[in-house]
Design a protein around this motif. Sequence first.
Motif, PDB file in Angstrom:
ATOM      1  N   SER A 201       0.856  -1.176   0.000  1.00 63.25           N
ATOM      2  CA  SER A 201       0.000   0.000   0.000  1.00 63.25           C
ATOM      3  C   SER A 201       0.897   1.232   0.000  1.00 63.25           C
ATOM      4  CB  SER A 201      -0.911   0.003   1.231  1.00 63.25           C
ATOM      5  OG  SER A 201      -0.147  -0.092   2.402  1.00 63.25           O
ATOM      6  N   THR A 220      -4.603   6.626  -0.235  1.00 63.49           N
ATOM      7  CA  THR A 220      -3.827   5.386  -0.222  1.00 63.49           C
ATOM      8  C   THR A 220      -4.264   4.495  -1.374  1.00 63.49           C
ATOM      9  OG1 THR A 220      -3.615   5.503   2.172  1.00 63.49           O
ATOM     10  CG2 THR A 220      -3.185   3.371   1.149  1.00 63.49           C
ATOM     11  N   PHE A 222      -2.982   0.821  -3.792  1.00 66.46           N
ATOM     12  CA  PHE A 222      -2.256  -0.439  -3.678  1.00 66.46           C
ATOM     13  C   PHE A 222      -1.510  -0.706  -4.979  1.00 66.46           C
ATOM     14  CE2 PHE A 222      -3.981  -1.813   0.330  1.00 66.46           C
ATOM     15  CZ  PHE A 222      -5.166  -1.090   0.420  1.00 66.46           C
ATOM     16  N   VAL A 226      -3.968  -6.269  -3.768  1.00 67.18           N
ATOM     17  CA  VAL A 226      -4.257  -5.898  -2.383  1.00 67.18           C
ATOM     18  C   VAL A 226      -4.550  -7.168  -1.585  1.00 67.18           C
ATOM     19  CG1 VAL A 226      -6.685  -5.486  -2.943  1.00 67.18           C
ATOM     20  CG2 VAL A 226      -5.712  -4.504  -0.863  1.00 67.18           C
ATOM     21  N   GLY A 230      -5.450  -5.798   3.871  1.00 64.95           N
ATOM     22  CA  GLY A 230      -5.473  -4.444   3.332  1.00 64.95           C
ATOM     23  C   GLY A 230      -6.863  -4.020   2.915  1.00 64.95           C
ATOM     24  N   TYR A 234      -9.082  -1.000   4.545  1.00 64.41           N
ATOM     25  CA  TYR A 234      -9.597   0.017   3.620  1.00 64.41           C
ATOM     26  C   TYR A 234     -11.096   0.218   3.816  1.00 64.41           C
ATOM     27  CZ  TYR A 234     -10.398   2.380  -0.886  1.00 64.41           C
ATOM     28  OH  TYR A 234     -10.746   3.275  -1.863  1.00 64.41           O
ATOM     29  N   GLY A 338      -7.772   4.274   2.860  1.00 66.30           N
ATOM     30  CA  GLY A 338      -6.871   3.218   2.463  1.00 66.30           C
ATOM     31  C   GLY A 338      -6.104   2.672   3.639  1.00 66.30           C
TER      32      GLY A 338
END
Length: 363
Positions: A201, A220, A222, A226, A230, A234, A338
């Motif tokens: 990220s 943010t 990726f 991802v 993550g 998010y 994110g």
Amino acid sequence: MNQARLARVLRNMERDGLTQIVISSTASVYYLTGYWVEPMERMLALYIRADGTCRLFANALFALEPQEGLELVLHQDSDVPTAALDAALLPGTLGVDKAWPSKFLIALLAARPDVTPVLGSAPVDDARKYKDADEISAMRRASQINDQVVEAAIAAVQAGEGLYRQHGADRSGEGQLVCFGPNGADPHHAPNGTVLRDGDSVVLDIFIPIRRYWCDMTRTVFFRSVSDEGRRVYETVKAANLAAEAVIRPGVPMKDIDRAARKLIEDAGYGPFFTHRLRPGLPRAAGQQRLQPRRRRTGDGLLRGAGHLPAGQAGRAHRGSGSGHRGRLRGAQPRLQGAARGGINTKLPRHCRGSFTSVQELD
């Protein structure tokens, strides 16, 4: 002199029992006069009385032009800068803003022992919390430009500063942040040789003043893929932002907005990483007071109505997997959510540019 803004300041002076104040903050002087002066070691002081008298004491080197409703009192480098201000003051209490250097205040008090200084920032600071139509337009324009720059930065990081300059940025874009790898959750970590890897990220913290109004966007993305973790972080932060925004209305205590975001993050298991407070959006200058809900959520800050600077940060979850990383939550702008895995590398390799994606784009 902006008379509508001055009227708000005068009402606040009456509220606070102040008959005279000295304002020296560059942004506050600009707010009332339209003069943007960064005086450095020289003196700039806007003196306001409760009867509406306004005098700006300034060094002649600032090359200021007279304007209606404002008396301009100039001094030279060879003069005692506070001398004319000393003579203008009324005896008794004097409100002094938080930005005035002590060397000027000490000299003034030595010449006028009949004057008692008190903190006098609130009349102007409180007036500046309510944005008029011109300010709202300037802030909206700055935010729109920032959106364009962020999108360009995601595709090609090195294009960011040039775009800011094209759209009227007031300073260099130096200091913009592109963060990934260990310590990427630290907003002021130093650049190093961290290598960008699939699934990382990447936090882009892009900020600059546009015609005196700051835009500041944290987004943010990726790199190529991802992870499940993550994606979960998010979506948690996205939901927290939306929950906080849903609470915003005139009269709502800031602590309630903070709690709306915080509870959702805590329920998702990320509470220990949310180590800061929800805070409102963007001031004209870094020194402008931010409304802050109390850490224990017992604060009494309220959203007062239309034009009052609304809440602007709900949080971005950082749960580090890099070595030496301290997992935590860090603030993010609304709708720009994110997760980050913690190091900072401000120059991406050429083959990586244009390879970023958001969670939505991966679906």
